[in-house]
Structures are given as C-alpha cells and as structure tokens.
Enzyme design. Structure first.
Site, PDB file in Angstrom:
ATOM      1  N   ASP A 178      -1.827 -10.748  12.132  1.00 12.09           N
ATOM      2  CA  ASP A 178      -2.264 -12.000  12.812  1.00 12.09           C
ATOM      3  C   ASP A 178      -3.259 -11.706  14.023  1.00 12.09           C
ATOM      4  OD1 ASP A 178       0.029 -12.491  11.446  1.00 12.09           O
ATOM      5  OD2 ASP A 178       1.063 -13.329  13.094  1.00 12.09           O
ATOM      6  N   GLN A 191      -1.984  -8.522  16.171  1.00 13.19           N
ATOM      7  CA  GLN A 191      -0.859  -7.417  15.848  1.00 13.19           C
ATOM      8  C   GLN A 191      -1.210  -6.377  15.176  1.00 13.19           C
ATOM      9  OE1 GLN A 191       2.929  -8.863  15.557  1.00 13.19           O
ATOM     10  NE2 GLN A 191       1.491  -9.364  17.451  1.00 13.19           N
ATOM     11  N   TRP A 223       0.164 -11.178   3.471  1.00 13.93           N
ATOM     12  CA  TRP A 223       1.341 -10.442   3.086  1.00 13.93           C
ATOM     13  C   TRP A 223       1.720 -10.148   1.701  1.00 13.93           C
ATOM     14  CZ3 TRP A 223       3.255  -8.169   7.218  1.00 13.93           C
ATOM     15  CH2 TRP A 223       3.045  -8.629   8.593  1.00 13.93           C
TER      16      TRP A 223
END
Ligand code: FRU
Length: 499
Positions: free
Chosen positions: A54, A70, A308
């Site tokens: 992110d 991140q 993801w």
C-alpha cells in the site's frame, strides 16, 4: 554458518534504532546494484529493493508531496513492515528518501500523514505479534518529523489501543483536519463484517471514539482495509478496500476490491448517509489500497498497482510492486472520475507517432509511452499490446453494440460499460511493466500490470482506422540510468499475414 547467523542476529538485536536505520540505508544502496532492471518502471514509484504494498501517508507538507509505502527491504515478499518514502514537487518526478519507519516490537502497517505544528505527523497501525489467538494485536501509533526526512516515534505510543468492538483487526488510520479538530477513520471487522470506525481528537495524541461510520451488511465483505473519507464536489466519499466481496458477473473479479460510496455527512451527528451503492473505482487487474490527499483544492489519489495473492513476475528480479500514476478526482453524476495528474504532460520527451493506424497496422514504441487514440465509437476497437521481444501482452477492446470496454490479460477479462460524458479519447500510459487506460474524462479506468520484453508493440486489429498521437515519456523515478527508453522513429509497419 548457523553460528555466524546467530551472532549476526544478536548483533542486530543490540543496535539502536538509529544504527539500524543506518545499516538499512547502506544495505539498500548495495543491494540496489543487484536489481535486474528489465521490469523496473521508468515513471511509476517502486521500492529500490524488496517488497512494496500500500501507498501510505500521502500528504502535502511545506510545499512538497510526501508518499510513503508499505516496504519490506530484505526480500521480494511481504515481511515485517517498514515505511519507504519518496517526495515530489509535482506528483510526477519522485526522489527516493531514507526509509521513514522501521519495525521494532510493532510492525508499521498502513496509515496516513498530516501537518501539525510544523511537523509532518504519521499516524499508522502498530501490528504486534502476541502469544494468544489470533496471535496479533493492532493499535494506532504516531511518528513526528520536523524536517520531513527523519521520523521519531511518539514515546507514548500506542495512542489508540483497541476499538470498542475489541476486534484484533483495527488498522489503516486516515487522519484529516476539520476546523480545529482532527478526525480519523480506521478499518475494522465486526461480527465478520467490514466496518469503518470514526474518531476525533484535538491534539492527535488523545482520541475519542465517535461512531461506526459505515459497515457491510454481509455482501460487502468481512474486512474493510485502508479507509479514506473526504469531501468532494459537495458530497462525502468513503473510499475503502473491502476483502471478501463475492464475484458478480463482470464485477469484483480481483482477489480484493477497492471502491467507494457517495453520501452526506455532518460533523454534528457523525452520521454518514450513503446515497448509492458501493462502486468499484478502477476496473483493471491490479489496483488496491487507494489513498488520497488534497492540495491547492485538488483531490489526488494513488493506489498499490498490484494485488495480493497473485504472481508478481518481478519477484525474481529482487523487487515487487509499484504505485499507480497519481490521479485527480472529481465527482460527476455521483461517480468518481479519475484523470492522470495534469503535470504528467511534462514527461513527454518526443513525439513517437502522429497519424493514422489502419486495420492490421503495427507500430513499435519504447518502454515508456503515452498513446492517445481517437476512434469512431460506432465501430469496435480491438488493440493488441505486446513486447517487441515477447513476454506479456494485453488486449484492449471496445464493443460498439454493448458499449463496453475490456482489458484482457492472459484470458482474464475485465469489462465495464462506458458512457462517455465528454471526450471520447482513450489515453493509454505504458511503462516497462504496466498499462493504465483512461477512457474519456476518466469515467472508466483500467490499471493492469503487463510484462512485455523489450519495448511495446501496438497492433490495430480493429475494423476501423485509428487516429493516434503518442509520446515517448522520460524517466522520472530513481533507477539505473543505463536503461534507456528507446524510442522509435514513428514509421508504421504493415503486418505481413502469414497464411
Ligand atoms: C492492505 C493491508 C493493510 C495493512 C497492510 C499490511 O493491503 O493489508 O490493511 O495495514 O496491508 O502490509
């Protein structure tokens, strides 16, 4: 070897936070040299080494845009979260900064940034591993910086320990200021339903819980990550990334979703009344955890340009993940429209093509290119984009009967209806391993990662001639300068059909 490793580990454990930071920066500098550049973006933000997910802490502070992300520097997979950091004056050219946050007992999960008392303040989730089920606890933390580079964690962290519902899932605070108070929305889960909680503070350090701002009634997933809440064009927008929404025809085809609800809100009763359904924000294969900031009256958005639980072909090259181009948001007919930030035109280096591409004609480009396509929407469009040396490819289609646009990658179709509200031009941004298609005024946008080898080849398989203007784009993110964005002269090659 084991002994040496253990000695190494125990030495690391004894380092102070500042020493760890210094070690990390020198690790990154060395490791960067080993990164295979073949898929590295030329104008999208990517981690120098290792893993990115992110975007975080997107903020305009003292005349500079700050974007964090991140970050796990030590492998091209998710690990204990750090915050990587880049800055920009124009949201188009980015500079790499030292890693802003390193994990200690808490991993530094997603969050946001705000200016307070001349400091850039980061509010993030501390993810702490525990001995008991569910083996983690999430609380909210702060870090401050007076120079916009070095961040010091608040000594009284955590500032919000747990939510009233006591859920262990309590993350991704988005903070903003309204009049003299600060507000934050935080993602959570209540009885298996995605939830956004609203908090208020006068000083950023002590927080009062206000209300459940919004919650899934079952069909919108079990967890809402990365909430954002802002006013735009007279309405309030709740943006979030729900997990667990079931695929429904052409909708919700990615592993997780990112979308929004439009509504009204007043600061007296803290109730968000939605006047519409949840809507997906981007229809491509790779778009998650979108976040916004506001500067000079414009609302800017970027997202994780990945997903993801899907393959990331760049992992073998020592890095993973990019962020999308920064987009400007508007609300039109209760729908968000997204346009690439205006300054993106500053990346145009040279004209790569101006002219007609007729049926079956092909044109070759470099690795970073912007292509504008004018067409007749009463006829179909069918484009193939692939690599000069093979690798990944993608098809872009317009179906004039159903008025749908599709982006098809490896047989995976992403499709949506498109009703232009103004311009009918397609604007395509290609980078070394990505495609972004903006239709018209940005009412339909697709973001998909594609991994061609070499530059890009465009083939017009449409029954119509297309009017094309294309620009070679220049590098605007840190990277290995030996990699050139080779541009071609602009000659159109006819396809030789082999019988
Ligand atoms: C979203 C997310 C966040 C979390 C972070 C961890 O992609 O799962 O909810 O804070 O990633 O890296």
């Amino acid at each position: 070897v084991l002994c040496l490793c253990l000695i190494g580990l125990s030495q690391t454990a004894n380092l102070t936070y500042d020493e760890l930071k210094r070690e990390l920066e020198s690790y990154i500098k060395n490791k960067e040299k080993e990164i295979n550049q073949r898929y590295r973006p030329l104008y999208h933000v990517a981690p120098p080494v290792g893993w990115m997910n992110d975007p975080n802490g997107f903020a305009y502070h003292n005349g500079l845009f700050h974007l964090f992300y991140q970050f796990y520097p030590y492998d091209s997979k998710w690990g204990p979260m750090h915050w990587g950091h880049v800055t920009s004056t124009d949201l188009v050219h980015w500079k790499q900064k030292p890693t802003a946050l390193l994990p200690e007992e808490e991993q530094c999960f997603s969050g946001s940034g705000i200016t307070y008392d001349n400091n850039l303040v980061l509010m993030y989730t501390g993810h702490v591993l525990t001995e008991e089920e569910p083996f983690y606890k999430q609380s909210q933390y702060l870090a401050f910086s007076d120079d916009g580079v070095n961040f010091e964690k608040f000594r009284l962290n955590p500032i919000i320990t747990s939510p009233p519902n006591n859920s262990p899932d309590f993350r991704d605070p988005k903070v903003w200021k309204h009049e003299n108070d600060f507000y934050a929305v935080i993602g959570s889960k209540e009885n298996g339903n995605g939830t956004v909680l609203l908090y208020k503070s006068s000083n950023l350090t002590t927080w009062e819980y206000l209300s459940v701002l919004a919650q899934s009634t079952g069909e919108l997933g079990y967890m809402w990550e990365c909430p954002d809440f802002f006013e735009l064009d007279g309405k309030f927008i709740l943006l979030m990334s729900p997990q667990g929404v079931r695929e429904n025809g052409d909708r919700y085809k990615n592993v997780y979703q990112t979308g929004y609800m439009v509504g009204t809100f007043d600061y007296d009763n803290n109730i968000f009344e939605t006047d519409g359904e949840f809507q997906e924000l981007d229809y491509g294969h790779d778009f998650y955890a979108a976040t916004t900031t506001e500067a000079k009256g414009i609302r800017y958005l970027t997202a994780w340009f990945s997903m993801w639980e899907v393959p990331h072909p760049e992992d073998v090259d020592g890095w993973i993940g990019t962020t999308t181009l920064v987009r400007e948001l508007r609300l039109v007919n209760n729908r968000l429209i997204m346009k690439p930030v205006e300054e993106i035109v500053d990346l145009r280096e040279s004209l790569a093509l101006q002219g007609n591409l007729s049926t079956n004609q092909v044109h070759d480009f470099g690795k970073a290119v912007e292509i504008l396509i004018e067409s007749n929407l009463n006829q179909n469009i069918d484009l193939l984009l692939n690599g000069l040396n093979g690798g990944g490819q993608v098809q872009l289609k317009y179906d004039a009967t159903n008025r749908t646009v599709s982006v098809i990658r490896d047989g995976e179709v992403r499709r949506v209806e498109w009703a232009p509200i103004g311009s009918q031009i397609w604007r395509i941004f290609l980078d070394t391993s990505s495609l972004e298609l903006f239709c018209g005024e940005g009412e339909v946008v697709f973001s998909s990662r594609v991994y061609p080898l070499g530059g890009w080849r465009l083939t017009n398989n449409s029954p119509q001639t297309l009017k094309i203007t294309a620009y070679t784009l220049m590098r605007s993110v840190p990277g290995n300068s030996s990699i050139r964005n080779k541009s071609f002269s602009g000659t159109i090659i006819s396809v030789i059909t082999l019988l």
